[in-house]
Every structure is written in C-alpha cells, then in structure tokens.
Design a protein around this motif. Structure first.
Motif, PDB file in Angstrom:
ATOM      1  N   ALA A 176       0.809  -1.099  -0.071  1.00  0.00           N
ATOM      2  CA  ALA A 176       0.033  -0.146  -0.023  1.00  0.00           C
ATOM      3  C   ALA A 176       0.775   1.122   0.046  1.00  0.00           C
ATOM      4  O   ALA A 176       0.500   2.354  -0.273  1.00  0.00           O
ATOM      5  N   THR A 177       2.178   1.158   0.411  1.00  0.00           N
ATOM      6  CA  THR A 177       2.993   2.355   0.679  1.00  0.00           C
ATOM      7  C   THR A 177       4.379   2.187  -0.262  1.00  0.00           C
ATOM      8  O   THR A 177       4.957   3.198  -0.405  1.00  0.00           O
ATOM      9  N   LEU A 201      12.449   3.144  -6.780  1.00  0.00           N
ATOM     10  CA  LEU A 201      11.570   2.501  -5.681  1.00  0.00           C
ATOM     11  C   LEU A 201      11.250   3.718  -4.865  1.00  0.00           C
ATOM     12  O   LEU A 201      11.984   4.338  -4.136  1.00  0.00           O
ATOM     13  N   GLN A 202       9.953   3.643  -4.456  1.00  0.00           N
ATOM     14  CA  GLN A 202       9.517   4.697  -3.686  1.00  0.00           C
ATOM     15  C   GLN A 202       8.707   4.262  -2.608  1.00  0.00           C
ATOM     16  O   GLN A 202       7.910   3.234  -2.848  1.00  0.00           O
ATOM     17  N   VAL A 203       8.909   4.791  -1.500  1.00  0.00           N
ATOM     18  CA  VAL A 203       8.002   4.363  -0.192  1.00  0.00           C
ATOM     19  C   VAL A 203       7.393   5.874   0.418  1.00  0.00           C
ATOM     20  O   VAL A 203       7.980   6.812   0.850  1.00  0.00           O
ATOM     21  N   LYS A 204       6.059   5.706   0.309  1.00  0.00           N
ATOM     22  CA  LYS A 204       5.128   6.712   0.877  1.00  0.00           C
ATOM     23  C   LYS A 204       5.329   6.912   2.400  1.00  0.00           C
ATOM     24  O   LYS A 204       5.435   6.066   3.154  1.00  0.00           O
ATOM     25  N   MET A 205       5.559   8.326   2.720  1.00  0.00           N
ATOM     26  CA  MET A 205       5.510   8.771   4.145  1.00  0.00           C
ATOM     27  C   MET A 205       4.410   9.417   4.564  1.00  0.00           C
ATOM     28  O   MET A 205       3.867   9.219   5.811  1.00  0.00           O
ATOM     29  N   ASP A 207       0.183  11.117   2.511  1.00  0.00           N
ATOM     30  CA  ASP A 207      -0.349  11.060   1.483  1.00  0.00           C
ATOM     31  C   ASP A 207       0.214  11.757   0.247  1.00  0.00           C
ATOM     32  O   ASP A 207      -0.130  11.172  -1.015  1.00  0.00           O
ATOM     33  N   VAL A 208       0.935  12.563   0.423  1.00  0.00           N
ATOM     34  CA  VAL A 208       1.588  13.287  -0.694  1.00  0.00           C
ATOM     35  C   VAL A 208       3.028  13.331  -0.858  1.00  0.00           C
ATOM     36  O   VAL A 208       3.435  13.914  -1.790  1.00  0.00           O
ATOM     37  N   LEU A 209       3.796  12.772   0.187  1.00  0.00           N
ATOM     38  CA  LEU A 209       5.295  12.747   0.365  1.00  0.00           C
ATOM     39  C   LEU A 209       5.863  11.414   0.142  1.00  0.00           C
ATOM     40  O   LEU A 209       5.116  10.344   0.755  1.00  0.00           O
ATOM     41  N   ALA A 210       6.883  11.345  -0.344  1.00  0.00           N
ATOM     42  CA  ALA A 210       7.454   9.758  -0.467  1.00  0.00           C
ATOM     43  C   ALA A 210       8.924  10.105  -0.594  1.00  0.00           C
ATOM     44  O   ALA A 210       9.525  11.192  -1.054  1.00  0.00           O
ATOM     45  N   LEU A 211       9.572   8.937  -0.356  1.00  0.00           N
ATOM     46  CA  LEU A 211      11.173   8.989  -0.393  1.00  0.00           C
ATOM     47  C   LEU A 211      11.552   7.825  -1.704  1.00  0.00           C
ATOM     48  O   LEU A 211      10.803   6.943  -1.622  1.00  0.00           O
ATOM     49  N   ALA A 212      12.121   8.356  -2.400  1.00  0.00           N
ATOM     50  CA  ALA A 212      12.406   7.550  -3.752  1.00  0.00           C
ATOM     51  C   ALA A 212      14.034   7.330  -4.068  1.00  0.00           C
ATOM     52  O   ALA A 212      14.778   8.369  -3.790  1.00  0.00           O
ATOM     53  N   VAL A 213      14.355   6.081  -4.209  1.00  0.00           N
ATOM     54  CA  VAL A 213      15.785   5.694  -4.654  1.00  0.00           C
ATOM     55  C   VAL A 213      15.693   5.193  -6.010  1.00  0.00           C
ATOM     56  O   VAL A 213      14.740   4.387  -6.461  1.00  0.00           O
ATOM     57  N   GLY A 214      16.619   5.827  -6.683  1.00  0.00           N
ATOM     58  CA  GLY A 214      16.646   5.720  -8.271  1.00  0.00           C
ATOM     59  C   GLY A 214      17.723   5.238  -8.911  1.00  0.00           C
ATOM     60  O   GLY A 214      18.926   5.728  -8.193  1.00  0.00           O
ATOM     61  N   TYR A 215      17.758   4.586 -10.079  1.00  0.00           N
ATOM     62  CA  TYR A 215      19.026   4.505 -10.701  1.00  0.00           C
ATOM     63  C   TYR A 215      18.771   4.526 -12.312  1.00  0.00           C
ATOM     64  O   TYR A 215      17.747   4.124 -12.825  1.00  0.00           O
ATOM     65  N   GLY A 216      19.395   5.380 -12.934  1.00  0.00           N
ATOM     66  CA  GLY A 216      19.443   5.607 -14.212  1.00  0.00           C
ATOM     67  C   GLY A 216      20.684   5.528 -14.957  1.00  0.00           C
ATOM     68  O   GLY A 216      21.822   5.783 -14.783  1.00  0.00           O
ATOM     69  N   ASN A 237      15.792  10.946  -3.531  1.00  0.00           N
ATOM     70  CA  ASN A 237      14.960  12.108  -3.793  1.00  0.00           C
ATOM     71  C   ASN A 237      13.795  12.333  -2.765  1.00  0.00           C
ATOM     72  O   ASN A 237      13.075  11.044  -2.482  1.00  0.00           O
ATOM     73  N   LEU A 238      13.249  13.518  -2.342  1.00  0.00           N
ATOM     74  CA  LEU A 238      12.076  13.519  -1.949  1.00  0.00           C
ATOM     75  C   LEU A 238      11.054  13.940  -2.984  1.00  0.00           C
ATOM     76  O   LEU A 238      11.221  14.557  -3.839  1.00  0.00           O
ATOM     77  N   VAL A 239       9.987  13.116  -2.946  1.00  0.00           N
ATOM     78  CA  VAL A 239       8.974  13.014  -3.971  1.00  0.00           C
ATOM     79  C   VAL A 239       7.802  13.724  -3.558  1.00  0.00           C
ATOM     80  O   VAL A 239       7.250  13.276  -2.286  1.00  0.00           O
ATOM     81  N   TYR A 240       7.276  14.762  -4.345  1.00  0.00           N
ATOM     82  CA  TYR A 240       5.719  15.282  -3.681  1.00  0.00           C
ATOM     83  C   TYR A 240       4.884  15.046  -4.863  1.00  0.00           C
ATOM     84  O   TYR A 240       4.932  15.284  -6.055  1.00  0.00           O
ATOM     85  N   ASP A 241       3.495  14.387  -4.487  1.00  0.00           N
ATOM     86  CA  ASP A 241       2.387  14.036  -5.353  1.00  0.00           C
ATOM     87  C   ASP A 241       1.608  15.561  -5.594  1.00  0.00           C
ATOM     88  O   ASP A 241       1.286  16.123  -4.687  1.00  0.00           O
ATOM     89  N   ILE A 242       1.643  15.940  -6.879  1.00  0.00           N
ATOM     90  CA  ILE A 242       0.669  16.997  -7.052  1.00  0.00           C
ATOM     91  C   ILE A 242      -0.817  16.451  -7.590  1.00  0.00           C
ATOM     92  O   ILE A 242      -1.134  15.783  -8.530  1.00  0.00           O
TER      93      ILE A 242
END
Length: 243
Positions: A176-177, A201-205, A207-216, A237-242
């Motif tokens: 769920a998160t 890989l994103q983990v919600k903290m 409803d609108v904020l998540a922590l993401a670990v990415g590799y490109g 990164n810190l992710v914000y849902d708009i």
C-alpha cells in the motif's frame, strides 16, 4: 536548475484552470565539505492530464554536480506527449523531447515523433504502457580535443536524421505504501542511438510525500571522440504528489 524552475512555472501558468492535471515532482541535494567539496542537485517534474479520449503528459528534469575542479555534470531536458485514445487500450501519440548536456558530447538533441501506443496492463496494482513510432532528430555535437596536447580531434557539427522511437513504462505497487517504476526510451537513427532507462523504488511517508531511490542509465552509441558512451546516475529524492 533555474531553467527547469522557470519552465515549470510557465507551464503551470499556461494550464487551463479547469484541467485536472496531476503529477509528481521530486528533488535531491547533496553537499559535502572538508577533505572534499562537492555539490550535487537533481530535480524532476512530470504532469499528466487524462480523460476518456486524451492522455497528455509534460515534464522536465535537471542535474548539476561540481567538485573542487569545477562542474562535473550539467544537464537539463523537457518533454511532452499528446495522446488520443481510439480504443480503450490503444492510442495515437505525438511527442517532443529537447535536452542539453554539457558532458555528453552533444550540445543539444531535439526529437519530434509520432506513432501508436498500447496499454498492455491496466490492473489496480500494475500498469504497463508501450509506444512505437518514428520521428526526426536534430542535434549538434561538441568539438573534441586531445587531452594531452589540446589539439582538435573532431570539430562539432550540426545534423539531423530520421529515428525510430520506442518507450515502455511500467509501474507496480508492492504494498500500500511501496511501489516500483521503470521508464525506458530509445531513439535510434543511422548516426546515433540514444537509450535511457530509469528505475525507482518509492516509499510513501504521507499522502503526498514519498522517499525515492532511483538508478538511471543513459547511452549514446556514437558520441564524439573522447566522450564516453554511457552515463549512470543514482539518486535519493523527496517526491511530492501533485493532486
């Protein structure tokens, strides 16, 4: 970074007030001092507007890094895609992408393309969407110099070519998160093939904020001499849902 901020601000101002745009923005900063002095910043924004017949996306990304010797990365890009659904799962699209990357061997790369796409999976926890098409790419290469003598090896040039374009976007909710996303794009022409794959890989903290670990991974098959073909980037990164 300022270019991306101004572009996002202008985009937000231009969006119709009644349009239900949703999306995500994310950013990360790293500063180190002492024995080494480094600065790294990256930011992304992705916006989507979807109805029964249309799915439109716009966004941008920026990367900056420096150390004691100067800049080590400086890249920004913008992109957009307009999609018209002619069945429940299939759609036609027109897309554009522009980027500048000081350390890739290319002054800029611009691609305009069109084609067809399909939503292969559309489940509550899993989605997968792919597109195939063709387009035209405009690009300018940077001049390359011998690292020892400083002599010119190859002068920069402007050119254009027909390219094949393909994308594949995958997203799966593990819990769920927690969710995992993977975005792949390729633009292949006779002079150069560009490929980019980003997994996160994103983990919600909240409803609108998540922590993401990415590799490109980014790859140009034929950069100018003295430039590497492949670049990689790891981000937290810190992710914000708009919404």
């Amino acid at each position: 970074m300022r270019r991306l901020f101004f572009a996002a601000t202008a985009l937000a101002a231009a969006l119709p007030a009644h349009a239900e745009w949703t999306g995500k923005s994310e950013a990360g900063l790293v500063f180190a001092s002492g024995n080494t002095n480094t600065e790294t910043a990256n930011a992304r924004i992705n916006m989507k507007y979807e109805t029964d017949k249309w799915k439109n996306t716009v966004g941008g990304a920026a990367l900056y890094a420096s150390d004691e010797n100067g800049k080590t990365a400086n890249r920004w890009q913008t992109f957009g895609e307009l999609g018209w659904k002619f069945t429940e799962r299939n759609f036609l699209f027109g897309a554009g992408r522009y980027e500048e990357d000081e350390f890739s061997g290319f002054e800029y790369q611009t691609t305009l393309s069109g084609g067809v796409g399909r939503r292969f999976m559309d489940r509550p926890n899993t989605t997968m969407v792919g597109t195939v098409g063709a387009g035209y790419k405009f690009f300018e290469t940077r001049s390359s110099f011998d690292p020892v003598t400083g002599e010119l090896i190859e002068a920069g040039r402007s050119d254009s070519e027909v390219v094949f374009r393909g994308t594949l976007d995958f997203e799966h909710k593990l819990t769920a998160t927690t969710s995992i996303t993977n975005k792949f794009i390729t633009e292949s022409g006779s002079d150069n093939t560009f490929m980019q794959n980003d997994i996160s890989l994103q983990v919600k903290m909240t409803d609108v904020l998540a922590l993401a670990v990415g590799y490109g991974v980014r790859h140009n098959s034929s950069p100018p001499p003295e430039f590497k073909k492949t670049d990689t980037l790891t981000t937290i990164n810190l992710v914000y849902d708009i919404k």
